[in-house]
Design an enzyme around this catalytic site. Structure first.
Site, PDB file in Angstrom:
ATOM      1  N   GLU A  94      35.798  39.158  38.283  1.00  0.00           N
ATOM      2  CA  GLU A  94      37.256  39.061  38.138  1.00  0.00           C
ATOM      3  C   GLU A  94      37.791  37.908  38.993  1.00  0.00           C
ATOM      4  OE1 GLU A  94      40.042  39.476  36.771  1.00  0.00           O
ATOM      5  OE2 GLU A  94      40.827  41.492  36.888  1.00  0.00           O
ATOM      6  N   ASP A  95      38.893  37.340  38.589  1.00  0.00           N
ATOM      7  CA  ASP A  95      39.496  36.255  39.357  1.00  0.00           C
ATOM      8  C   ASP A  95      40.137  36.764  40.650  1.00  0.00           C
ATOM      9  OD1 ASP A  95      41.501  37.641  38.002  1.00  0.00           O
ATOM     10  OD2 ASP A  95      42.417  35.860  37.105  1.00  0.00           O
ATOM     11  N   ASP A  98      44.773  42.322  42.866  1.00  0.00           N
ATOM     12  CA  ASP A  98      46.134  42.322  43.399  1.00  0.00           C
ATOM     13  C   ASP A  98      46.512  43.780  43.684  1.00  0.00           C
ATOM     14  OD1 ASP A  98      48.662  41.187  43.976  1.00  0.00           O
ATOM     15  OD2 ASP A  98      49.327  41.387  41.911  1.00  0.00           O
ATOM     16  N   PHE A 147      51.776  33.987  45.238  1.00  0.00           N
ATOM     17  CA  PHE A 147      51.331  33.833  43.857  1.00  0.00           C
ATOM     18  C   PHE A 147      50.556  32.532  43.713  1.00  0.00           C
ATOM     19  CE2 PHE A 147      51.336  33.280  39.309  1.00  0.00           C
ATOM     20  CZ  PHE A 147      51.071  34.567  38.881  1.00  0.00           C
ATOM     21  N   ARG A 160      45.558  26.909  34.559  1.00  0.00           N
ATOM     22  CA  ARG A 160      44.204  27.489  34.615  1.00  0.00           C
ATOM     23  C   ARG A 160      43.147  26.420  34.829  1.00  0.00           C
ATOM     24  NH1 ARG A 160      44.385  32.841  32.833  1.00  0.00           N
ATOM     25  NH2 ARG A 160      45.824  33.310  31.142  1.00  0.00           N
TER      26      ARG A 160
HETATM   27  P1  IMP Z   1      46.101  43.826  39.431  1.00  0.00           P
HETATM   28  O1  IMP Z   1      45.894  44.781  38.298  1.00  0.00           O
HETATM   29  O2  IMP Z   1      47.503  43.933  39.987  1.00  0.00           O
HETATM   30  O3  IMP Z   1      45.058  43.893  40.502  1.00  0.00           O
HETATM   31  O4  IMP Z   1      46.115  42.394  38.813  1.00  0.00           O
HETATM   32  C1  IMP Z   1      45.016  41.678  38.493  1.00  0.00           C
HETATM   33  C2  IMP Z   1      45.412  40.564  37.549  1.00  0.00           C
HETATM   34  O5  IMP Z   1      46.737  40.076  37.801  1.00  0.00           O
HETATM   35  C3  IMP Z   1      44.518  39.389  37.746  1.00  0.00           C
HETATM   36  O6  IMP Z   1      43.377  39.466  36.934  1.00  0.00           O
HETATM   37  C4  IMP Z   1      45.418  38.219  37.403  1.00  0.00           C
HETATM   38  O7  IMP Z   1      45.332  37.949  36.021  1.00  0.00           O
HETATM   39  C5  IMP Z   1      46.807  38.678  37.730  1.00  0.00           C
HETATM   40  N1  IMP Z   1      47.273  38.163  39.031  1.00  0.00           N
HETATM   41  C6  IMP Z   1      47.455  38.845  40.173  1.00  0.00           C
HETATM   42  N2  IMP Z   1      47.872  38.055  41.177  1.00  0.00           N
HETATM   43  C7  IMP Z   1      47.937  36.810  40.647  1.00  0.00           C
HETATM   44  C8  IMP Z   1      48.279  35.531  41.190  1.00  0.00           C
HETATM   45  O8  IMP Z   1      48.604  35.347  42.385  1.00  0.00           O
HETATM   46  N3  IMP Z   1      48.221  34.489  40.322  1.00  0.00           N
HETATM   47  C9  IMP Z   1      47.854  34.614  39.015  1.00  0.00           C
HETATM   48  N4  IMP Z   1      47.520  35.781  38.477  1.00  0.00           N
HETATM   49  C10 IMP Z   1      47.559  36.883  39.279  1.00  0.00           C
END
Ligand code: IMP
Length: 171
Positions: A94-95, A98, A147, A160
């Site tokens: 995963e990237d 959050d 962000f 991207r």
């Molecule tokens: P989570 O479900 O809140 O953990 O979110 C995960 C997803 O939110 C990641 O796979 C990203 O696609 C997106 N995301 C969360 N934070 C960022 C950020 O700072 N920049 C870009 N995408 C983000």
């Protein structure tokens, strides 16, 4: 945009991550990476190039935030993996983690497919944003609640393609 992590910092860390992943599995056993699209594509591409030939890969796609920069907590699978995960050593790639909601969802559905083991590798983690307690076995960088874009990560589908990670100015 302010650079948070340079291309060199990212590449150095990925080589370290690949080495520790390789060490954690018996040498004769395969490692099957499941990349999370779209954000994880660049991390996946660099991680697999730092690994040995025993690595195989597949991709899964989940819904993104669209044009917003805040999580809604809604996760939807857009594309499933092609091959069975049964009996394999699986690593979700995963990237960023959050809130942790996306990863929790993915871990739950993939664990139900009967893998021999399941772990997670994330390039970035924002622990201060977590709403669920999720296990991430390999973390590239822990960052503050800002962000970020680039290296696969987008804002409204843009940025991207950056080979580094930058902080997006407040929207
Ligand atoms: P989570 O479900 O809140 O953990 O979110 C995960 C997803 O939110 C990641 O796979 C990203 O696609 C997106 N995301 C969360 N934070 C960022 C950020 O700072 N920049 C870009 N995408 C983000």
């Amino acid at each position: 945009m302010e650079t948070l992590l340079t291309t060199e910092q990212i590449q150095t860390r990925i080589v370290e991550m690949a080495a520790s992943i390789e060490q954690d599995y018996p040498p004769e056993e395969g490692i099957h990476l499941v990349g999370v699209l779209k954000g994880g594509f660049m991390f996946m591409a660099d991680l697999v190039r730092a690994m040995s030939p025993r690595v195989t890969m597949d991709f899964i796609a989940v819904s993104s935030y669209g044009k917003r920069t805040k999580s809604t907590g809604e996760v939807r699978m857009v594309k499933d993996v092609d091959a069975s995960l049964e009996g394999r050593h699986v690593i979700i790639v995963e990237d960023i983690v959050d809130t942790g909601l996306t990863l929790t969802y993915l871990q739950d559905i993939l664990r139900a497919r009967g893998p021999k083991s399941i772990k997670t590798a994330c390039l970035l983690s924002k622990p201060s944003r977590r709403v669920v307690n999720v296990t991430v076995d390999y973390v590239g960088f822990t960052i503050e609640d800002r962000f970020v874009v680039g290296y696969g990560l987008d804002y409204a589908e843009k940025y991207r393609n950056l080979s580094h990670i930058a902080v997006l100015d407040e929207e």
